[in-house]
Design a protein around this motif. Sequence first.
Motif, PDB file in Angstrom:
ATOM      1  N   GLU A 153      13.490   6.456   5.269  1.00  0.00           N
ATOM      2  CA  GLU A 153      13.266   6.256   3.831  1.00  0.00           C
ATOM      3  C   GLU A 153      12.545   4.936   3.580  1.00  0.00           C
ATOM      4  OE1 GLU A 153      13.260   7.146  -0.233  1.00  0.00           O
ATOM      5  OE2 GLU A 153      13.462   8.362   1.561  1.00  0.00           O
ATOM      6  N   THR A 154      12.885   3.921   4.356  1.00  0.00           N
ATOM      7  CA  THR A 154      12.185   2.647   4.259  1.00  0.00           C
ATOM      8  C   THR A 154      10.721   2.828   4.667  1.00  0.00           C
ATOM      9  OG1 THR A 154      14.251   1.511   4.744  1.00  0.00           O
ATOM     10  CG2 THR A 154      12.241   0.236   5.023  1.00  0.00           C
ATOM     11  N   THR A 155      10.497   3.627   5.692  1.00  0.00           N
ATOM     12  CA  THR A 155       9.135   3.938   6.129  1.00  0.00           C
ATOM     13  C   THR A 155       8.361   4.651   5.032  1.00  0.00           C
ATOM     14  OG1 THR A 155       9.922   4.096   8.409  1.00  0.00           O
ATOM     15  CG2 THR A 155       7.787   5.098   7.926  1.00  0.00           C
ATOM     16  N   VAL A 156       9.025   5.541   4.307  1.00  0.00           N
ATOM     17  CA  VAL A 156       8.382   6.244   3.187  1.00  0.00           C
ATOM     18  C   VAL A 156       7.811   5.237   2.190  1.00  0.00           C
ATOM     19  CG1 VAL A 156       8.802   7.689   1.148  1.00  0.00           C
ATOM     20  CG2 VAL A 156       9.719   8.364   3.347  1.00  0.00           C
ATOM     21  N   ALA A 157       8.607   4.251   1.825  1.00  0.00           N
ATOM     22  CA  ALA A 157       8.170   3.280   0.820  1.00  0.00           C
ATOM     23  C   ALA A 157       6.983   2.454   1.312  1.00  0.00           C
ATOM     24  CB  ALA A 157       9.322   2.362   0.438  1.00  0.00           C
ATOM     25  N   ILE A 158       7.050   2.007   2.553  1.00  0.00           N
ATOM     26  CA  ILE A 158       5.952   1.212   3.108  1.00  0.00           C
ATOM     27  C   ILE A 158       4.685   2.066   3.203  1.00  0.00           C
ATOM     28  CG2 ILE A 158       5.165  -0.095   5.124  1.00  0.00           C
ATOM     29  CD1 ILE A 158       7.482  -1.443   3.532  1.00  0.00           C
ATOM     30  N   ALA A 159       4.825   3.277   3.722  1.00  0.00           N
ATOM     31  CA  ALA A 159       3.666   4.160   3.882  1.00  0.00           C
ATOM     32  C   ALA A 159       3.078   4.568   2.529  1.00  0.00           C
ATOM     33  CB  ALA A 159       4.055   5.401   4.685  1.00  0.00           C
ATOM     34  N   ALA A 160       3.932   4.843   1.556  1.00  0.00           N
ATOM     35  CA  ALA A 160       3.442   5.225   0.231  1.00  0.00           C
ATOM     36  C   ALA A 160       2.647   4.089  -0.408  1.00  0.00           C
ATOM     37  CB  ALA A 160       4.605   5.637  -0.665  1.00  0.00           C
ATOM     38  N   GLY A 161       3.082   2.864  -0.154  1.00  0.00           N
ATOM     39  CA  GLY A 161       2.347   1.717  -0.671  1.00  0.00           C
ATOM     40  C   GLY A 161       0.967   1.588  -0.053  1.00  0.00           C
ATOM     41  N   LYS A 162       0.821   2.053   1.173  1.00  0.00           N
ATOM     42  CA  LYS A 162      -0.459   1.983   1.883  1.00  0.00           C
ATOM     43  C   LYS A 162      -1.319   3.226   1.654  1.00  0.00           C
ATOM     44  CE  LYS A 162       0.318  -1.629   4.806  1.00  0.00           C
ATOM     45  NZ  LYS A 162      -0.597  -2.727   4.870  1.00  0.00           N
ATOM     46  N   ALA A 163      -0.764   4.268   1.074  1.00  0.00           N
ATOM     47  CA  ALA A 163      -1.470   5.541   0.926  1.00  0.00           C
ATOM     48  C   ALA A 163      -2.529   5.521  -0.174  1.00  0.00           C
ATOM     49  CB  ALA A 163      -0.473   6.669   0.668  1.00  0.00           C
ATOM     50  N   ASP A 164      -2.576   4.466  -0.951  1.00  0.00           N
ATOM     51  CA  ASP A 164      -3.587   4.327  -2.011  1.00  0.00           C
ATOM     52  C   ASP A 164      -3.629   5.552  -2.929  1.00  0.00           C
ATOM     53  OD1 ASP A 164      -4.439   1.771  -1.158  1.00  0.00           O
ATOM     54  OD2 ASP A 164      -5.782   2.673   0.320  1.00  0.00           O
ATOM     55  N   GLY A 165      -2.487   5.863  -3.496  1.00  0.00           N
ATOM     56  CA  GLY A 165      -2.428   7.011  -4.403  1.00  0.00           C
ATOM     57  C   GLY A 165      -2.714   8.324  -3.698  1.00  0.00           C
ATOM     58  N   PHE A 166      -2.307   8.398  -2.455  1.00  0.00           N
ATOM     59  CA  PHE A 166      -2.502   9.565  -1.588  1.00  0.00           C
ATOM     60  C   PHE A 166      -3.972   9.863  -1.319  1.00  0.00           C
ATOM     61  CE2 PHE A 166       1.888  11.077  -3.032  1.00  0.00           C
ATOM     62  CZ  PHE A 166       2.500  10.542  -1.916  1.00  0.00           C
ATOM     63  N   THR A 167      -4.802   8.843  -1.354  1.00  0.00           N
ATOM     64  CA  THR A 167      -6.206   9.021  -0.980  1.00  0.00           C
ATOM     65  C   THR A 167      -6.439   8.700   0.497  1.00  0.00           C
ATOM     66  OG1 THR A 167      -6.771   6.760  -1.665  1.00  0.00           O
ATOM     67  CG2 THR A 167      -7.036   8.517  -3.317  1.00  0.00           C
ATOM     68  N   ASN A 168      -5.545   7.944   1.108  1.00  0.00           N
ATOM     69  CA  ASN A 168      -5.639   7.631   2.531  1.00  0.00           C
ATOM     70  C   ASN A 168      -4.825   8.684   3.287  1.00  0.00           C
ATOM     71  OD1 ASN A 168      -4.886   6.553   5.159  1.00  0.00           O
ATOM     72  ND2 ASN A 168      -5.751   4.607   4.452  1.00  0.00           N
ATOM     73  N   VAL A 169      -5.519   9.545   4.013  1.00  0.00           N
ATOM     74  CA  VAL A 169      -4.882  10.717   4.615  1.00  0.00           C
ATOM     75  C   VAL A 169      -3.813  10.328   5.635  1.00  0.00           C
ATOM     76  CG1 VAL A 169      -5.316  12.793   6.002  1.00  0.00           C
ATOM     77  CG2 VAL A 169      -6.917  12.143   4.218  1.00  0.00           C
ATOM     78  N   ARG A 170      -4.066   9.343   6.474  1.00  0.00           N
ATOM     79  CA  ARG A 170      -3.086   8.981   7.504  1.00  0.00           C
ATOM     80  C   ARG A 170      -1.801   8.431   6.891  1.00  0.00           C
ATOM     81  NH1 ARG A 170      -6.951   6.364  12.160  1.00  0.00           N
ATOM     82  NH2 ARG A 170      -7.785   8.366  12.835  1.00  0.00           N
ATOM     83  N   TRP A 171      -1.937   7.536   5.909  1.00  0.00           N
ATOM     84  CA  TRP A 171      -0.733   6.976   5.281  1.00  0.00           C
ATOM     85  C   TRP A 171      -0.034   8.026   4.420  1.00  0.00           C
ATOM     86  CZ3 TRP A 171       1.739   3.109   7.142  1.00  0.00           C
ATOM     87  CH2 TRP A 171       1.064   2.081   7.810  1.00  0.00           C
ATOM     88  N   THR A 172      -0.796   8.935   3.836  1.00  0.00           N
ATOM     89  CA  THR A 172      -0.188  10.028   3.080  1.00  0.00           C
ATOM     90  C   THR A 172       0.636  10.904   4.011  1.00  0.00           C
ATOM     91  OG1 THR A 172      -1.953  10.029   1.437  1.00  0.00           O
ATOM     92  CG2 THR A 172      -0.678  12.072   1.666  1.00  0.00           C
ATOM     93  N   ALA A 173       0.077  11.237   5.171  1.00  0.00           N
ATOM     94  CA  ALA A 173       0.811  12.045   6.148  1.00  0.00           C
ATOM     95  C   ALA A 173       2.064  11.310   6.613  1.00  0.00           C
ATOM     96  CB  ALA A 173      -0.092  12.376   7.340  1.00  0.00           C
ATOM     97  N   ALA A 174       1.946  10.011   6.862  1.00  0.00           N
ATOM     98  CA  ALA A 174       3.116   9.223   7.279  1.00  0.00           C
ATOM     99  C   ALA A 174       4.191   9.245   6.197  1.00  0.00           C
ATOM    100  CB  ALA A 174       2.703   7.792   7.596  1.00  0.00           C
ATOM    101  N   THR A 175       3.766   9.158   4.935  1.00  0.00           N
ATOM    102  CA  THR A 175       4.712   9.202   3.815  1.00  0.00           C
ATOM    103  C   THR A 175       5.457  10.530   3.774  1.00  0.00           C
ATOM    104  OG1 THR A 175       3.295   7.742   2.507  1.00  0.00           O
ATOM    105  CG2 THR A 175       4.925   9.042   1.303  1.00  0.00           C
ATOM    106  N   LEU A 176       4.716  11.622   3.851  1.00  0.00           N
ATOM    107  CA  LEU A 176       5.329  12.949   3.727  1.00  0.00           C
ATOM    108  C   LEU A 176       6.196  13.300   4.932  1.00  0.00           C
ATOM    109  CD1 LEU A 176       2.269  14.828   2.212  1.00  0.00           C
ATOM    110  CD2 LEU A 176       4.284  13.938   1.008  1.00  0.00           C
ATOM    111  N   ILE A 177       5.727  12.976   6.122  1.00  0.00           N
ATOM    112  CA  ILE A 177       6.511  13.275   7.322  1.00  0.00           C
ATOM    113  C   ILE A 177       7.786  12.431   7.345  1.00  0.00           C
ATOM    114  CG2 ILE A 177       6.519  13.077   9.848  1.00  0.00           C
ATOM    115  CD1 ILE A 177       3.474  13.846   9.676  1.00  0.00           C
ATOM    116  N   SER A 178       7.648  11.147   7.033  1.00  0.00           N
ATOM    117  CA  SER A 178       8.834  10.271   7.004  1.00  0.00           C
ATOM    118  C   SER A 178       9.830  10.745   5.957  1.00  0.00           C
ATOM    119  CB  SER A 178       8.425   8.824   6.717  1.00  0.00           C
ATOM    120  OG  SER A 178       7.633   8.327   7.760  1.00  0.00           O
ATOM    121  N   GLY A 179       9.321  11.183   4.818  1.00  0.00           N
ATOM    122  CA  GLY A 179      10.209  11.684   3.764  1.00  0.00           C
ATOM    123  C   GLY A 179      10.975  12.918   4.203  1.00  0.00           C
TER     124      GLY A 179
END
Length: 106
Positions: free
Chosen positions: A13-39
């Motif tokens: 869950e902590t990873t979700v927050a960090i990754a979501a912050g880096k996902a740039d509104g889900f425009t960055n595909v790698r950080w978006t994937a990290a957010t969704l997988i971690s979640g």
Amino acid sequence: MHWLYLAVAVVFETTVAIAAGKADGFTNVRWTAATLISGGIATYFLSLALLTFDVGVGYAIWTSVSGVGIVLLGAVLFGQRLDRRKLLGIATVIIGVIGLQLSGSA
């Protein structure tokens, strides 16, 4: 084992927050994937922990400890400021989690 499941859920869950912050509104595909997988992983391990914990207590501990972790990581990794009010909030959360744990619900 339920505490281990909850700890793993907190880490992801902590990873979700960090990754979501880096996902740039889900425009960055790698950080978006990290957010969704971690979640998904966080939710899976939370569901395992909730087989033993009361739902309200387990969820409250999960979100509280994750929130503290996110604030602390923000300070360490991103130079975000920890002032007295934030530290007081963290202490309050820790006291609350201890109180929930002492309630004997898990």
